[in-house]
Design a protein around this motif. Structure first.
Motif, mmCIF file in Angstrom:
data_model
loop_
_atom_site.group_PDB
_atom_site.id
_atom_site.type_symbol
_atom_site.label_atom_id
_atom_site.label_comp_id
_atom_site.label_asym_id
_atom_site.label_seq_id
_atom_site.Cartn_x
_atom_site.Cartn_y
_atom_site.Cartn_z
ATOM 1 N N THR A 133 -2.889 8.615 -5.857
ATOM 2 C CA THR A 133 -2.906 7.163 -5.720
ATOM 3 C C THR A 133 -4.121 6.563 -6.419
ATOM 4 O O THR A 133 -4.009 5.569 -7.136
ATOM 5 C CB THR A 133 -2.904 6.775 -4.228
ATOM 6 N N MET A 134 -5.265 7.185 -6.245
ATOM 7 C CA MET A 134 -6.482 6.687 -6.894
ATOM 8 C C MET A 134 -6.392 6.809 -8.412
ATOM 9 O O MET A 134 -6.847 5.919 -9.142
ATOM 10 C CB MET A 134 -7.719 7.416 -6.377
ATOM 11 N N SER A 151 -0.244 11.394 -2.322
ATOM 12 C CA SER A 151 -1.574 11.972 -2.154
ATOM 13 C C SER A 151 -2.608 10.897 -2.477
ATOM 14 O O SER A 151 -2.372 10.005 -3.297
ATOM 15 C CB SER A 151 -1.779 13.183 -3.069
ATOM 16 N N ILE A 152 -3.748 11.013 -1.832
ATOM 17 C CA ILE A 152 -4.827 10.043 -2.072
ATOM 18 C C ILE A 152 -5.341 10.177 -3.498
ATOM 19 O O ILE A 152 -5.594 9.169 -4.175
ATOM 20 C CB ILE A 152 -5.964 10.251 -1.054
ATOM 21 N N GLU A 153 -5.481 11.414 -3.971
ATOM 22 C CA GLU A 153 -5.985 11.638 -5.336
ATOM 23 C C GLU A 153 -5.051 11.021 -6.364
ATOM 24 O O GLU A 153 -5.496 10.337 -7.303
ATOM 25 C CB GLU A 153 -6.145 13.130 -5.613
ATOM 26 N N ALA A 198 0.840 -1.205 0.000
ATOM 27 C CA ALA A 198 0.000 0.000 0.000
ATOM 28 C C ALA A 198 0.874 1.253 0.000
ATOM 29 O O ALA A 198 0.559 2.244 -0.671
ATOM 30 C CB ALA A 198 -0.922 -0.005 1.209
ATOM 31 N N GLY A 251 1.610 7.360 -6.292
ATOM 32 C CA GLY A 251 0.594 8.396 -6.435
ATOM 33 C C GLY A 251 1.059 9.771 -6.007
ATOM 34 O O GLY A 251 0.245 10.694 -5.932
ATOM 35 N N PHE A 274 1.033 4.308 -2.662
ATOM 36 C CA PHE A 274 0.939 5.694 -2.208
ATOM 37 C C PHE A 274 2.118 6.511 -2.725
ATOM 38 O O PHE A 274 1.968 7.682 -3.103
ATOM 39 C CB PHE A 274 0.881 5.724 -0.683
#
Length: 114
Positions: free
Chosen positions: A57-58, A53-55, A43, A50, A47
């Motif tokens: 990574t998504m 950042s969560i954005e 994970a 990405g 990350f």
């Protein structure tokens, strides 16, 4: 004397079984934490890809998923092998890093006197 008392082990037998069960549960807990550590490393790798950042990574995972679905069988097999090898290396690394806790766990459990 009832039939139940004939099959009840002595107090020393129960202590031995409890010690073995406690050791098995401790080793199982060590394996679970090691597995979760390896999954956490995977994970963290996602990350990092990405851009922390969560954005990001998504977006990277969405891009990876769409390309994975559209790829042919040889490419998906190659990706599966890379992913499994990476997870295997993360699992080996985490087990190696946690080897002293397993050693301490096994030596303290082996000194249990019944």
């Amino acid at each position: 004397m009832s039939a139940l008392t004939q099959f009840m082990p002595s107090h020393g037998g129960w202590a031995l079984h409890q010690a073995r069960l406690a050791a098995a549960l401790s080793v199982l807990g060590w394996c679970a934490v090691t597995l979760l550590t390896a999954l956490g490393c995977m994970a963290l790798l996602a990350f990092i890809l990405g851009g922390f950042s969560i954005e990001g990574t998504m977006l990277q995972l969405d891009n990876l998923a769409s390309r994975y679905v559209e790829a042919d069988t040889a490419r998906t097999d190659q990706f599966d092998q890379i992913l499994l090898c990476t997870f295997g290396l993360a699992l080996l690394w985490s087990a190696y890093a946690r080897r002293s806790s397993l050693s301490a766990l096994l030596t303290t459990r082996s000194r249990v006197h019944v």
